[in-house]
Design a protein around this motif. Structure first.
Motif, PDB file in Angstrom:
ATOM      1  N   GLN A 156       0.826  -1.208   0.000  1.00  0.00           N
ATOM      2  CA  GLN A 156       0.000   0.000   0.000  1.00  0.00           C
ATOM      3  C   GLN A 156       0.862   1.260   0.000  1.00  0.00           C
ATOM      4  O   GLN A 156       0.578   2.217  -0.719  1.00  0.00           O
ATOM      5  CB  GLN A 156      -0.938   0.008   1.213  1.00  0.00           C
ATOM      6  N   ILE A 157       1.906   1.269   0.793  1.00  0.00           N
ATOM      7  CA  ILE A 157       2.809   2.427   0.842  1.00  0.00           C
ATOM      8  C   ILE A 157       3.476   2.628  -0.511  1.00  0.00           C
ATOM      9  O   ILE A 157       3.573   3.759  -0.997  1.00  0.00           O
ATOM     10  CB  ILE A 157       3.855   2.246   1.963  1.00  0.00           C
ATOM     11  N   GLN A 158       3.905   1.551  -1.133  1.00  0.00           N
ATOM     12  CA  GLN A 158       4.545   1.651  -2.444  1.00  0.00           C
ATOM     13  C   GLN A 158       3.580   2.235  -3.471  1.00  0.00           C
ATOM     14  O   GLN A 158       3.953   3.089  -4.271  1.00  0.00           O
ATOM     15  CB  GLN A 158       5.023   0.266  -2.890  1.00  0.00           C
ATOM     16  N   THR A 159       2.339   1.805  -3.458  1.00  0.00           N
ATOM     17  CA  THR A 159       1.330   2.324  -4.381  1.00  0.00           C
ATOM     18  C   THR A 159       1.107   3.817  -4.149  1.00  0.00           C
ATOM     19  O   THR A 159       1.014   4.599  -5.099  1.00  0.00           O
ATOM     20  CB  THR A 159       0.009   1.556  -4.204  1.00  0.00           C
ATOM     21  N   GLN A 160       1.029   4.230  -2.888  1.00  0.00           N
ATOM     22  CA  GLN A 160       0.825   5.642  -2.565  1.00  0.00           C
ATOM     23  C   GLN A 160       2.019   6.492  -3.004  1.00  0.00           C
ATOM     24  O   GLN A 160       1.848   7.598  -3.515  1.00  0.00           O
ATOM     25  CB  GLN A 160       0.578   5.822  -1.073  1.00  0.00           C
ATOM     26  N   VAL A 161       3.225   5.987  -2.805  1.00  0.00           N
ATOM     27  CA  VAL A 161       4.427   6.729  -3.198  1.00  0.00           C
ATOM     28  C   VAL A 161       4.481   6.884  -4.717  1.00  0.00           C
ATOM     29  O   VAL A 161       4.788   7.962  -5.238  1.00  0.00           O
ATOM     30  CB  VAL A 161       5.708   6.030  -2.669  1.00  0.00           C
ATOM     31  N   ILE A 162       4.156   5.829  -5.448  1.00  0.00           N
ATOM     32  CA  ILE A 162       4.154   5.900  -6.912  1.00  0.00           C
ATOM     33  C   ILE A 162       3.136   6.925  -7.383  1.00  0.00           C
ATOM     34  O   ILE A 162       3.423   7.737  -8.280  1.00  0.00           O
ATOM     35  CB  ILE A 162       3.891   4.511  -7.524  1.00  0.00           C
ATOM     36  N   ALA A 163       1.950   6.932  -6.786  1.00  0.00           N
ATOM     37  CA  ALA A 163       0.914   7.893  -7.172  1.00  0.00           C
ATOM     38  C   ALA A 163       1.364   9.324  -6.875  1.00  0.00           C
ATOM     39  O   ALA A 163       1.171  10.233  -7.691  1.00  0.00           O
ATOM     40  CB  ALA A 163      -0.390   7.583  -6.448  1.00  0.00           C
ATOM     41  N   ALA A 164       1.990   9.536  -5.717  1.00  0.00           N
ATOM     42  CA  ALA A 164       2.463  10.877  -5.349  1.00  0.00           C
ATOM     43  C   ALA A 164       3.569  11.346  -6.294  1.00  0.00           C
ATOM     44  O   ALA A 164       3.589  12.513  -6.707  1.00  0.00           O
ATOM     45  CB  ALA A 164       2.958  10.883  -3.909  1.00  0.00           C
ATOM     46  N   LEU A 165       4.479  10.458  -6.657  1.00  0.00           N
ATOM     47  CA  LEU A 165       5.554  10.818  -7.576  1.00  0.00           C
ATOM     48  C   LEU A 165       5.031  11.113  -8.980  1.00  0.00           C
ATOM     49  O   LEU A 165       5.527  12.022  -9.652  1.00  0.00           O
ATOM     50  CB  LEU A 165       6.614   9.722  -7.622  1.00  0.00           C
ATOM     51  N   GLU A 181       2.059  12.345  -9.635  1.00  0.00           N
ATOM     52  CA  GLU A 181       1.412  13.656  -9.521  1.00  0.00           C
ATOM     53  C   GLU A 181       2.453  14.776  -9.502  1.00  0.00           C
ATOM     54  O   GLU A 181       2.296  15.810 -10.158  1.00  0.00           O
ATOM     55  CB  GLU A 181       0.566  13.706  -8.250  1.00  0.00           C
ATOM     56  N   GLN A 182       3.541  14.566  -8.756  1.00  0.00           N
ATOM     57  CA  GLN A 182       4.607  15.564  -8.690  1.00  0.00           C
ATOM     58  C   GLN A 182       5.254  15.749 -10.063  1.00  0.00           C
ATOM     59  O   GLN A 182       5.561  16.871 -10.468  1.00  0.00           O
ATOM     60  CB  GLN A 182       5.650  15.149  -7.660  1.00  0.00           C
ATOM     61  N   ASN A 183       5.454  14.654 -10.792  1.00  0.00           N
ATOM     62  CA  ASN A 183       6.039  14.724 -12.130  1.00  0.00           C
ATOM     63  C   ASN A 183       5.144  15.527 -13.067  1.00  0.00           C
ATOM     64  O   ASN A 183       5.635  16.359 -13.838  1.00  0.00           O
ATOM     65  CB  ASN A 183       6.268  13.317 -12.678  1.00  0.00           C
ATOM     66  N   GLU A 184       3.831  15.299 -13.009  1.00  0.00           N
ATOM     67  CA  GLU A 184       2.898  16.054 -13.849  1.00  0.00           C
ATOM     68  C   GLU A 184       2.952  17.541 -13.514  1.00  0.00           C
ATOM     69  O   GLU A 184       2.965  18.386 -14.415  1.00  0.00           O
ATOM     70  CB  GLU A 184       1.481  15.523 -13.671  1.00  0.00           C
ATOM     71  N   THR A 185       3.008  17.859 -12.227  1.00  0.00           N
ATOM     72  CA  THR A 185       3.082  19.258 -11.800  1.00  0.00           C
ATOM     73  C   THR A 185       4.368  19.907 -12.315  1.00  0.00           C
ATOM     74  O   THR A 185       4.345  21.035 -12.818  1.00  0.00           O
ATOM     75  CB  THR A 185       3.019  19.357 -10.266  1.00  0.00           C
ATOM     76  N   LEU A 186       5.480  19.205 -12.203  1.00  0.00           N
ATOM     77  CA  LEU A 186       6.752  19.742 -12.682  1.00  0.00           C
ATOM     78  C   LEU A 186       6.745  19.915 -14.205  1.00  0.00           C
ATOM     79  O   LEU A 186       7.306  20.894 -14.715  1.00  0.00           O
ATOM     80  CB  LEU A 186       7.908  18.843 -12.244  1.00  0.00           C
ATOM     81  N   GLN A 187       6.117  18.994 -14.914  1.00  0.00           N
ATOM     82  CA  GLN A 187       6.019  19.133 -16.369  1.00  0.00           C
ATOM     83  C   GLN A 187       5.205  20.373 -16.740  1.00  0.00           C
ATOM     84  O   GLN A 187       5.566  21.110 -17.670  1.00  0.00           O
ATOM     85  CB  GLN A 187       5.373  17.878 -16.990  1.00  0.00           C
ATOM     86  N   GLN A 188       4.121  20.629 -15.996  1.00  0.00           N
ATOM     87  CA  GLN A 188       3.306  21.812 -16.251  1.00  0.00           C
ATOM     88  C   GLN A 188       4.101  23.083 -15.956  1.00  0.00           C
ATOM     89  O   GLN A 188       4.037  24.064 -16.699  1.00  0.00           O
ATOM     90  CB  GLN A 188       2.033  21.782 -15.414  1.00  0.00           C
ATOM     91  N   GLN A 189       4.861  23.081 -14.853  1.00  0.00           N
ATOM     92  CA  GLN A 189       5.675  24.248 -14.505  1.00  0.00           C
ATOM     93  C   GLN A 189       6.753  24.490 -15.560  1.00  0.00           C
ATOM     94  O   GLN A 189       7.044  25.642 -15.910  1.00  0.00           O
ATOM     95  CB  GLN A 189       6.317  24.068 -13.135  1.00  0.00           C
ATOM     96  N   LEU A 190       7.353  23.426 -16.068  1.00  0.00           N
ATOM     97  CA  LEU A 190       8.371  23.557 -17.105  1.00  0.00           C
ATOM     98  C   LEU A 190       7.777  24.147 -18.384  1.00  0.00           C
ATOM     99  O   LEU A 190       8.371  25.038 -19.000  1.00  0.00           O
ATOM    100  CB  LEU A 190       9.013  22.201 -17.399  1.00  0.00           C
TER     101      LEU A 190
END
Length: 120
Positions: free
Chosen positions: A35-44, A46-55
């Protein structure tokens, strides 16, 4: 034989309970790790999408700034670790070295500048 089994029961019963508890703990631990691994993957993700939008936004801002500066005869060129600014009116070129990124933000006073006076 039953007397011997009854005599060993106080020793066998705690071992069986201990083994059962260990197996239950192991299964629970593996489930929580998944469960923790799934949550970390989802958070990463989301963070990647946010960084792509900022770029993408930063690239649009930089293009708009280049266009605006070009209108006043300033031409900007980014070349690896250097940014060159050429003033067409005065025919002067300024080269600014881009500092390597660090965890703390640096101000404009930390940028190394080198002026090159060229007649182009």
């Amino acid at each position: 034989m039953s007397d011997m089994l009854l005599a060993l029961l106080p020793y066998i019963l705690p071992m069986v309970i201990t083994l059962g508890t260990a197996l239950a703990f192991r299964q629970s631990y593996a489930k929580s790790i998944g469960q923790i691994q799934t949550q970390v993957i989802a958070a990463l993700k989301e963070q990647n999408e946010t960084l792509q939008q900022q770029l993408a936004r930063s690239n649009r801002i930089m293009a708009a700034m280049r266009y605006a500066l070009k209108a006043i005869d300033l031409h900007i060129t980014v070349n690896g670790e250097f940014v060159s600014v050429y003033n067409a009116r005065t025919q002067r070129k300024k080269v600014i070295q881009i500092q390597p990124s660090s965890r703390e933000q640096k101000g404009e006073e930390d940028i190394q500048e080198a002026e090159i006076d060229e007649q182009i």
